[in-house]
Design a protein around this motif. Structure first.
Motif, PDB file in Angstrom:
ATOM      1  N   SER A 361       0.859  -1.186   0.000  1.00 42.90           N
ATOM      2  CA  SER A 361       0.000   0.000   0.000  1.00 42.90           C
ATOM      3  C   SER A 361       0.890   1.229   0.000  1.00 42.90           C
ATOM      4  N   ALA A 362       0.466   2.260  -0.680  1.00 45.60           N
ATOM      5  CA  ALA A 362       1.334   3.420  -0.862  1.00 45.60           C
ATOM      6  C   ALA A 362       0.532   4.706  -0.824  1.00 45.60           C
ATOM      7  N   GLU A 363       1.174   5.748  -0.332  1.00 47.85           N
ATOM      8  CA  GLU A 363       0.580   7.085  -0.367  1.00 47.85           C
ATOM      9  C   GLU A 363       1.640   8.077  -0.827  1.00 47.85           C
ATOM     10  N   MET A 364       1.197   9.071  -1.575  1.00 44.43           N
ATOM     11  CA  MET A 364       2.140  10.037  -2.126  1.00 44.43           C
ATOM     12  C   MET A 364       2.617  10.984  -1.038  1.00 44.43           C
ATOM     13  N   LEU A 365       3.934  11.207  -0.979  1.00 46.25           N
ATOM     14  CA  LEU A 365       4.524  12.134  -0.019  1.00 46.25           C
ATOM     15  C   LEU A 365       4.745  13.511  -0.627  1.00 46.25           C
ATOM     16  N   GLY A 366       5.000  13.561  -1.922  1.00 44.51           N
ATOM     17  CA  GLY A 366       5.228  14.850  -2.561  1.00 44.51           C
ATOM     18  C   GLY A 366       5.875  14.688  -3.923  1.00 44.51           C
ATOM     19  N   LYS A 367       5.823  15.773  -4.691  1.00 49.04           N
ATOM     20  CA  LYS A 367       6.441  15.796  -6.013  1.00 49.04           C
ATOM     21  C   LYS A 367       7.592  16.783  -6.013  1.00 49.04           C
ATOM     22  N   GLY A 368       8.703  16.393  -6.628  1.00 49.04           N
ATOM     23  CA  GLY A 368       9.877  17.246  -6.702  1.00 49.04           C
ATOM     24  C   GLY A 368      10.389  17.365  -8.116  1.00 49.04           C
ATOM     25  N   ALA A 376       5.734   3.552   1.098  1.00 50.55           N
ATOM     26  CA  ALA A 376       5.250   2.205   0.811  1.00 50.55           C
ATOM     27  C   ALA A 376       5.376   1.354   2.070  1.00 50.55           C
ATOM     28  N   VAL A 377       4.314   0.636   2.412  1.00 50.39           N
ATOM     29  CA  VAL A 377       4.299  -0.260   3.568  1.00 50.39           C
ATOM     30  C   VAL A 377       4.294  -1.689   3.047  1.00 50.39           C
ATOM     31  N   LEU A 378       5.401  -2.410   3.282  1.00 45.40           N
ATOM     32  CA  LEU A 378       5.528  -3.773   2.797  1.00 45.40           C
ATOM     33  C   LEU A 378       4.667  -4.722   3.621  1.00 45.40           C
ATOM     34  N   ASP A 379       4.544  -5.952   3.124  1.00 46.26           N
ATOM     35  CA  ASP A 379       3.688  -6.933   3.802  1.00 46.26           C
ATOM     36  C   ASP A 379       4.132  -7.216   5.225  1.00 46.26           C
ATOM     37  N   ASP A 380       5.448  -7.123   5.492  1.00 45.21           N
ATOM     38  CA  ASP A 380       5.939  -7.408   6.836  1.00 45.21           C
ATOM     39  C   ASP A 380       5.869  -6.188   7.760  1.00 45.21           C
ATOM     40  N   GLY A 381       5.287  -5.091   7.282  1.00 44.09           N
ATOM     41  CA  GLY A 381       5.133  -3.898   8.108  1.00 44.09           C
ATOM     42  C   GLY A 381       6.230  -2.870   7.957  1.00 44.09           C
ATOM     43  N   ASN A 382       7.330  -3.213   7.286  1.00 45.44           N
ATOM     44  CA  ASN A 382       8.419  -2.251   7.090  1.00 45.44           C
ATOM     45  C   ASN A 382       7.983  -1.120   6.164  1.00 45.44           C
ATOM     46  N   GLU A 383       8.431   0.094   6.514  1.00 43.51           N
ATOM     47  CA  GLU A 383       8.086   1.282   5.733  1.00 43.51           C
ATOM     48  C   GLU A 383       9.321   1.782   4.992  1.00 43.51           C
ATOM     49  N   VAL A 384       9.153   2.081   3.716  1.00 38.25           N
ATOM     50  CA  VAL A 384      10.239   2.633   2.914  1.00 38.25           C
ATOM     51  C   VAL A 384       9.682   3.804   2.104  1.00 38.25           C
ATOM     52  N   ALA A 385      10.581   4.661   1.664  1.00 39.02           N
ATOM     53  CA  ALA A 385      10.213   5.738   0.746  1.00 39.02           C
ATOM     54  C   ALA A 385      10.689   5.363  -0.649  1.00 39.02           C
ATOM     55  N   VAL A 386       9.823   5.495  -1.630  1.00 31.83           N
ATOM     56  CA  VAL A 386      10.139   5.142  -3.010  1.00 31.83           C
ATOM     57  C   VAL A 386      10.021   6.398  -3.863  1.00 31.83           C
ATOM     58  N   LYS A 387      11.092   6.734  -4.563  1.00 33.47           N
ATOM     59  CA  LYS A 387      11.049   7.858  -5.503  1.00 33.47           C
ATOM     60  C   LYS A 387      10.987   7.302  -6.915  1.00 33.47           C
TER      61      LYS A 387
END
Length: 668
Positions: A361-368, A376-387
């Motif tokens: 699941s993903a939500e937009m943080l911003g545009k640059g 992005a929240v992975l299945d195991d609960g870890n959160e990462v930022a994807v550009k």
């Protein structure tokens, strides 16, 4: 010859008169201070004040250009009147707290430059000093713990810059005027004799600031009693309990004239009551059934598809970004285009498959400038930022991209956002980074400027500035063979992790920026880059200087309203114009005026920022020197980190970046 002699004498007299004119203002300040000392210092606490020494070195006195601008005389048992101070026309700070001054406050309307006025904990009396309301530059006004009386004037609304208004523990009476001051943050009128309703403009302050005024009402205190309208009976007298003539409205007492009607009356009343109850039950049942059906349908629909909140911002990737090309085996070029990309992870990063990222699941943080960032929240609960890099990003080939990512991926520092992995394909380029949960410096400075905002305090601002400086300095000094740059320093790229530690993000991507993007002026960009040249370490220093000005002023760097004919200019030029007029305090964020004894630190950081934003690149300091100067303001040396900063020299021995990596890359 006589004409020349006459001319020389005339010139000498003119210069003498000019010198006398220039010194007259400072001599008037000296006379005012000596008159004040003779009238107020009965205990000899101002022993350093004498006509043989420089008044700017006297106890409690500060000057700018030989004019007294600051007078702080607290807890010195001074008495009498302060009338002689009214001629200190350049005074900006006046603090006479915890003395024994008495009588009314004299006319101080000549102190037009005054910004801070503290007269608390004295014995002043009389009405509210009317001349104070003409001091439109005031930020702080503290008249608390005195014997002032009379009403609080509504003309306080003229003090549009006011942040502090302290009037507690006096004998003010009457109603609180409707003081509409948008910047007011510190307000107190407790322990007076005030009456009536609290104005709506002040109702957001806590109840404690209105306490010990028994006749005050309205939010946040008890609700005011509404006045009875003319012709409307009082509730007490209108009560059936107080009026025996009132006929009850109960159905059982409608027909009481004839005994023969009692049974029919009771029967009718019972039937009516049962009908009402049954009707209510049926209506409630129908409504409940309708709501249940609606909500069940919505719940069932939501179970079949992803959350609508995140659906619009879902990251849509393809494990094979160009499937149509892979299906056409007849065209060799298309077959190369259909080659599947792969996730490349850096050391110390937990591996996951691209499909895991696609399912997250993903939500937009911003545009640059380089693309759109998602959480992005992975299945195991870890959160990462994807550009997700823009298509316009100028990547000439896979090898060039991978080489740059190898350099950036090995940069590890407590003040940098670490790159965890990347994905490269012809039509899709992704960078996976640490997720920073506490937002950006931009949001802390400019977000939620309305009621309920929590201002960013000075200590935190200085801490963020130091951390960001260390991060940029580490980038600059990480490799001898490459002069690495950040290339896009701005407040949206300074993020805060879970512990509130500032980290610099989006570094090193400027190498891929198209020429038209690089040439674009955005308020942070150094003057030498406006012709389309690539960023350098010196241009990074300029951008960082603008960032410091943003921290100090609370203003966005693009265009600042000058107030003159509606004009605007960029932030560095505006600051320079204000400082040239010797109104340095005007540049600082109003939210910083609530903090005491930080003026020297703010001025020190301002000087660093102005040095960084010098128009000529060679005149700007190196980032390592900037770190040292900021740490000196904070009162300590540079903080150590697990990855030796290498502030003063290239980090050739840094465990975070090897020379092999540096040597295998292309120059920026």
């Amino acid at each position: 010859m006589e004409k020349r002699s006459f001319f020389n004498k005339h010139l000498f007299l003119s210069l003498l008169l000019l010198c006398c004119f220039l010194s007259s203002s400072s001599s008037s300040d000296l006379e005012a201070l000596l008159n004040f000392k003779s009238a107020a210092d009965s205990t000899g606490k101002l022993s350093s004040w004498n006509s043989t020494t420089d008044p700017c070195k006297w106890t409690g006195v500060s000057c700018v250009g030989n004019r007294v601008t600051r007078l702080v005389l607290e807890n010195l048992e001074l008495t009498g009147s302060i009338a002689s101070l009214a001629s200190l026309t350049e005074l900006r700070v006046l603090s006479l707290k915890r003395n024994r001054f008495s009588g009314s406050v004299p006319d101080i309307s000549n102190l037009t430059a005054l910004k801070l006025l503290f007269l608390s904990e004295n014995q002043f009396s009389g009405e509210f000093p009317a001349s104070v309301t003409s001091l439109t530059r005031l930020y702080r006004l503290d008249l608390s713990f005195n014997n002032f009386s009379g009403e609080i004037p509504p003309t306080l609304t003229h003090l549009t810059h006011l942040l502090t208004l302290r009037l507690e523990t006096n004998r003010f009476s009457g109603q609180i005027p409707d003081i509409s001051l948008s910047d007011l943050q510190d307000f107190n009128v407790s322990d007076n004799n005030l009456v009536g309703r609290i104005p709506n403009s002040l109702s957001e302050f806590p109840s404690s600031v209105f306490g010990q005024n028994p006749s005050l009402c309205g939010a946040p205190l008890v609700k005011c009693n509404e006045p009875t309208k003319p012709g409307q009976p009082d509730r007490a007298t209108a009560s059936p309990l107080n009026n025996p003539e009132t006929i009850p409205s109960s159905p059982t007492s409608v027909h009481t004239a004839k005994d023969g009607d009692k049974s029919s009356t009771a029967r009718i009343s019972t039937l009516a009551l049962v009908a009402i109850i049954l009707g209510d039950v049926i209506i409630l049942s129908l409504v409940s059934l309708l709501l249940y059906c609606c909500f069940w349908r919505q719940y069932a629909a939501n179970r079949k598809k992803p959350s609508k909140v995140l659906e619009g911002e879902k990251i849509v990737y393809s494990s094979s970004p160009y499937p149509t090309a892979a299906q056409n085996s007849g065209n060799n070029q298309q077959q190369q285009g259909g080659e599947r990309g792969r996730m490349v992870f850096f050391e110390g990063t937990r591996r996951f498959e691209l499909e895991d990222l696609l399912r997250a699941s993903a939500e937009m943080l911003g545009k640059g400038g380089f693309g759109t960032a998602y959480k992005a929240v992975l299945d195991d609960g870890n959160e990462v930022a994807v550009k997700r890099l823009k298509d316009a990003v100028n990547v000439t080939g896979k090898k060039e991209f991978e080489q740059q990512m190898e350099v950036l991926g090995r940069l590890r520092h407590s003040n940098l956002v670490s790159l965890k992995a990347y994905y490269f394909a012809r039509e899709e380029k992704l960078l996976v980074c640490e997720y920073m949960p506490n937002g950006s410096l931009f949001w802390l400075l400019h977000g939620n400027r309305g009621p309920g905002r929590t201002p960013l305090d000075w200590t935190t601002r200085l801490k963020i500035a130091a951390a960001a400086a260390r991060g940029v300095a580490f980038i600059h000094n990480s490799c001898k063979t490459l002069k690495l740059t950040h290339g896009d320093i701005k407040s949206t790229n300074v993020l805060l992790d879970g512990t509130g530690n500032a980290r610099v993000s989006d570094f090193g991507l400027s190498i891929f920026a198209p020429s038209q993007t690089t040439a674009k002026s955005n308020g942070y960009r150094a003057p030498e880059l406006l012709d389309g040249r690539k960023p350098t370490q010196k241009s990074d220093v300029y951008s960082f200087g603008v960032l410091l000005l943003e921290i100090l002023t609370g203003k966005c760097p693009n265009l600042v309203e000058t107030g003159h004919s509606g004009g605007a200019m960029d932030l560095p030029r505006w600051v320079q114009s204000v400082v040239r007029e010797e109104w340095t305090a005007e540049v600082f964020d109003l939210e910083l005026m609530r903090y005491k004894d930080i003026e020297e630190e703010m001025v020190g950081l301002l000087q660093i920022a102005m040095a960084c934003t010098a128009a000529t690149a060679d005149h700007r300091p190196k980032m390592g020197h900037v770190v040292k100067m900021i740490e000196e303001i904070r009162g300590g040396g540079s903080e150590t980190s697990p990855c030796n900063d290498g502030i003063n020299s290239a980090a050739e021995s840094s465990p975070c970046l090897s020379e092999d990596t540096c040597g295998g890359t292309t120059s920026q």
